[in-house]
Design a protein around this motif. Structure first.
Motif: not given
Length: 309
Positions: A39-43
């Motif tokens: 949700r916070d853009g971490v792969l």
């Protein structure tokens, strides 16, 4: 080249630190992490963005309200999704065997390890001196919810400083174009199913891509193709020769030894989990001159496919 498919999932839950370490110890040339987005853009490294099949999220009461149904690449899927949890939340989850009925010895390690980020796998591979094959999952879906996964992957690869052998692959050629346009030095590989069509280009079936004319259209766009092994086991396959004639490499997936995964003619008496005549099936694949294979059991793959063997 022998690639540890999600690490060594024939022995340990996939995409875990232990599974990757085992693959390196067994001699693979590279490992393959699948990447989705938190949700916070971490792969995050998971086989799919729906994570209840490979983590304990369904047993965690604090995440009960995250269960939902979505349409992913045209299919309705119900469960828990990586993009609905922050990385701090995902980091509390523990990995589980995806196929416990088939691989109970791996399932015995359920709950032992946290899930990983792409950065973690890059660091592990760099420490082991091995390559990484990054598979980008569901690029069109992630774009529909506001994430440019090409940009995220490019930024992560650049900031990680990873300088080992690198391949980037996807079932969607357009995301490969976008990563390449961002200047990431890698080999780009287009994944091809035995049937169907890519979600980003549904008018061009995978079967059409695998014709001589289809492969012509890939020259200069990608460096190789990676085909379902079912394609290679059909009578008189020409895709390998056609691709090589045009300067493209050919990978194939996934070489697994259990009866369940072998073409019927190579199965032996016994349960689905029993080892079949995998050497004969793999021999057909090897005879076609493919450049790389994905394996779940790295020791068996290295023993069979490595040139020195």
């Amino acid at each position: 080249m022998v690639i540890g498919h999600r690490g060594a999932p024939g022995y340990l839950p996939e995409h875990t630190r232990a599974a990757y370490a085992l693959a390196f110890a067994m001699g693979v040339d590279a490992v393959e992490p699948d990447v989705v987005v938190s949700r916070d853009g971490v792969l995050v490294v998971r086989h799919e963005n729906e994570i209840s099949g490979t983590t304990d999220v369904a047993d965690r009461p604090e995440f009960a309200d995250r269960r939902t149904t979505k349409t992913i690449d045209g299919e309705r899927v119900t469960g828990w999704f990586a993009e609905d949890l922050d990385w701090a939340e995902l980091a509390t989850l523990r990995a589980r065997e995806r196929l416990p009925e088939l691989r109970p010895a791996s399932a015995a390690h359920d709950g032992e390890e946290p899930i990983l980020r792409l950065r973690d796998v890059l660091d592990l591979a760099a420490g082991a001196g091995r390559g990484v094959v990054v598979e980008i999952k569901h690029a069109t879906f992630f774009a529909s919810i506001g994430w440019d996964i090409a940009e995220l992957v490019a930024d992560e690869l650049r900031s990680s400083g990873f300088d080992g052998p690198l391949w980037i692959e996807s079932f969607e050629a357009s995301v490969l174009d976008r990563v390449r346009a961002r200047g990431i030095p890698a080999s780009y590989v287009y994944l091809l199913e035995a049937s169907g069509a890519p979600v980003d280009d549904p008018s061009t079936p995978y079967a059409e891509v695998m014709t001589a004319a289809g492969i012509d259209a890939l020259v200069g766009r990608v460096d190789g193709i990676s085909v379902d092994k079912a394609v290679l086991l059909r009578p008189h396959p020409s895709v390998v020769a056609d691709a090589h004639a045009r300067g493209l490499q050919v990978f194939t997936w996934t070489c697994r030894p259990e009866n369940r995964f072998l073409e019927r003619r190579f199965r032996l008496p016994g349960a689905a989990a029993a080892l079949g005549d995998y050497r004969s099936e793999w021999g057909v694949i090897r005879s076609l001159g493919v450049d790389a294979v994905f394996v779940d059991h790295p020791d068996l793959g290295v023993a069979f496919f490595s040139p020195q063997n």
